[in-house]
Design an enzyme around this catalytic site. Structure first.
Site, PDB file in Angstrom:
ATOM      1  N   SER A 141      20.658 -10.498 -14.640  1.00  0.00           N
ATOM      2  CA  SER A 141      21.890  -9.825 -14.258  1.00  0.00           C
ATOM      3  C   SER A 141      23.066 -10.192 -15.177  1.00  0.00           C
ATOM      4  O   SER A 141      22.953 -10.041 -16.387  1.00  0.00           O
ATOM      5  CB  SER A 141      22.180 -10.160 -12.801  1.00  0.00           C
ATOM      6  OG  SER A 141      22.868  -9.108 -12.224  1.00  0.00           O
ATOM      7  N   HIS A 181      17.114  -5.519  -7.163  1.00  0.00           N
ATOM      8  CA  HIS A 181      17.743  -6.425  -8.131  1.00  0.00           C
ATOM      9  C   HIS A 181      17.423  -7.880  -7.746  1.00  0.00           C
ATOM     10  O   HIS A 181      17.955  -8.392  -6.763  1.00  0.00           O
ATOM     11  CB  HIS A 181      19.253  -6.161  -8.059  1.00  0.00           C
ATOM     12  CG  HIS A 181      20.061  -6.856  -9.096  1.00  0.00           C
ATOM     13  ND1 HIS A 181      19.958  -6.572 -10.430  1.00  0.00           N
ATOM     14  CD2 HIS A 181      21.010  -7.825  -8.989  1.00  0.00           C
ATOM     15  CE1 HIS A 181      20.822  -7.320 -11.104  1.00  0.00           C
ATOM     16  NE2 HIS A 181      21.459  -8.098 -10.249  1.00  0.00           N
TER      17      HIS A 181
END
Ligand code: GTR
Length: 350
Positions: A194, A331
């Site tokens: 990320s 995610h």
């Protein structure tokens, strides 16, 4: 020799920002060296790194697990953590990171320590807050204070902010790893998820000492192409996280077409970019396309990129010198991701 430095300076001045070149004093203090960690299969080391400059000091705490069964210097995955070293595993002897009171083992699902050790790799991690506590109000606690930049107002338009500070931190850990007799510093696999995936790509571009670069779901300002304006955009990210990129990057808010570059620059080192199907905010297709287009540059070196511009089926990695997968799910960092990163490292390092 010509184009790469040009591209790097554009990325530095317009996107990630420059770090001051001052040499900082560094010292290492071993706080722990225990040979019976992870049920006796690993050595756990904890090293306090102290940086001092201009009368100011900042500290970072490095946690490492190294496989006992490997008798030579080991390759190491270097992956910063989001919530403090103590959240990586429920190991009661991990010293908590200074800026976190999160519970032990809180993020253990993202850190398959045994799997990594069994595969013959070491793992090194630091809480990313040690270099810049991730908030627009915390410049003063960051390492930027060492360079006379203790607040946002002190930073020039092309000056590095949080991502540059985290990137600086990754390079300083590499400096330490080069001194550790148990580590093969020519085989460090740099990994980030990320916002730290954005960072790992930038570190890979600026510090060629890293053997492999892995970007997990890095999205906007990471592997995704900014000009697509899909998922998170330059305008959104600069408003939500004004402390991440350099101030010049704000010029491209809603003007991605004016960017002089886009997100592909690591060749010729092995590069793995990964997406997750449900992580639409990171724009999986954009992450895939920048990776695919980067293949053109690998070709200049006689190496294989992804060799296709059609996105592969989910959970079907493509693994050449450049690798990519789009895994099912959200995610996150999962066992599927790690298993493939280990395969990729085996392919290029063993
Ligand atoms: C989100 C951000 C992304 C990504 C992510 C993360 O809020 O919009 O760019 O960096 O955080 O780091 O978890």
């Amino acid at each position: 020799q010509i184009r790469r430095p040009e591209l790097l300076s554009v990325f530095t001045e317009q996107v990630y920002g420059k770090m001051p070149a001052d040499k900082v004093d560094v010292s290492y203090k071993k706080l722990d060296d225990n040979h019976s960690a992870v049920n006796g299969s690993a050595t756990r080391k904890q090293i306090e790194i102290t940086f001092s400059h201009n009368g100011i000091e900042r500290k970072a705490l490095l946690l490492m697990y190294l496989p006992n069964h490997v008798k030579t210097k080991v390759p190491v995955f270097l992956h910063f953590n989001f919530q403090g070293n103590q959240t990586v595993s429920s190991d009661p002897d991990i010293i908590p990171s200074q800026y976190s009171d999160r519970p032990r083992g809180n993020q253990a699902s993202r850190w398959p320590v045994e799997k990594i050790i069994d595969a013959g790799y070491g793992l090194a991690t630091i809480h990313y807050f040690d270099f810049f506590p991730d908030s627009k109000d915390r410049y003063a606690e960051s390492i930027l204070a060492l360079f006379g930049h203790p607040s946002e107002g002190d930073i020039p338009a092309d000056g590095g902010q949080a991502i540059a500070a985290w990137a600086w931190g990754y390079s300083r850990v590499m400096d330490y790893l080069e001194t550790d007799w148990q580590v093969d510093a020519s085989k460090i696999i740099l990994m980030g998820h990320s916002r730290l995936g954005k960072t790992s790509l930038w570190v890979g571009a600026t510090d060629p000492r890293f053997a492999i670069v892995i970007s997990n779901e890095s999205g906007c300002g990471g592997a995704a192409l900014s000009r697509r304006q899909v998922g998170e955009t330059v305008n959104r990210i600069n408003h939500a996280f004004p402390h991440w990129f350099c101030k010049n990057f704000r010029r491209y808010n809603k003007k991605e077409g004016e960017l002089p570059i886009d997100q592909h620059l690591i060749a010729p080192r092995p590069l793995y970019v990964a997406s997750a199907e449900e992580d639409r905010w990171s724009d999986p297709k954009g992450e895939f396309l920048s990776t695919a287009y980067a293949g053109e540059v690998y070709k200049l070196y006689g190496m294989k990129g992804l060799e296709t511009t059609t996105m592969p089926t989910v959970n079907m990695p493509i693994m050449n010198r450049v690798a990519y997968h789009n895994r099912t799910g959200v995610h996150d960092v999962t066992d599927f991701d790690w298993e493939n990163y280990i395969k990729f490292a085996d392919k290029w390092l063993k």
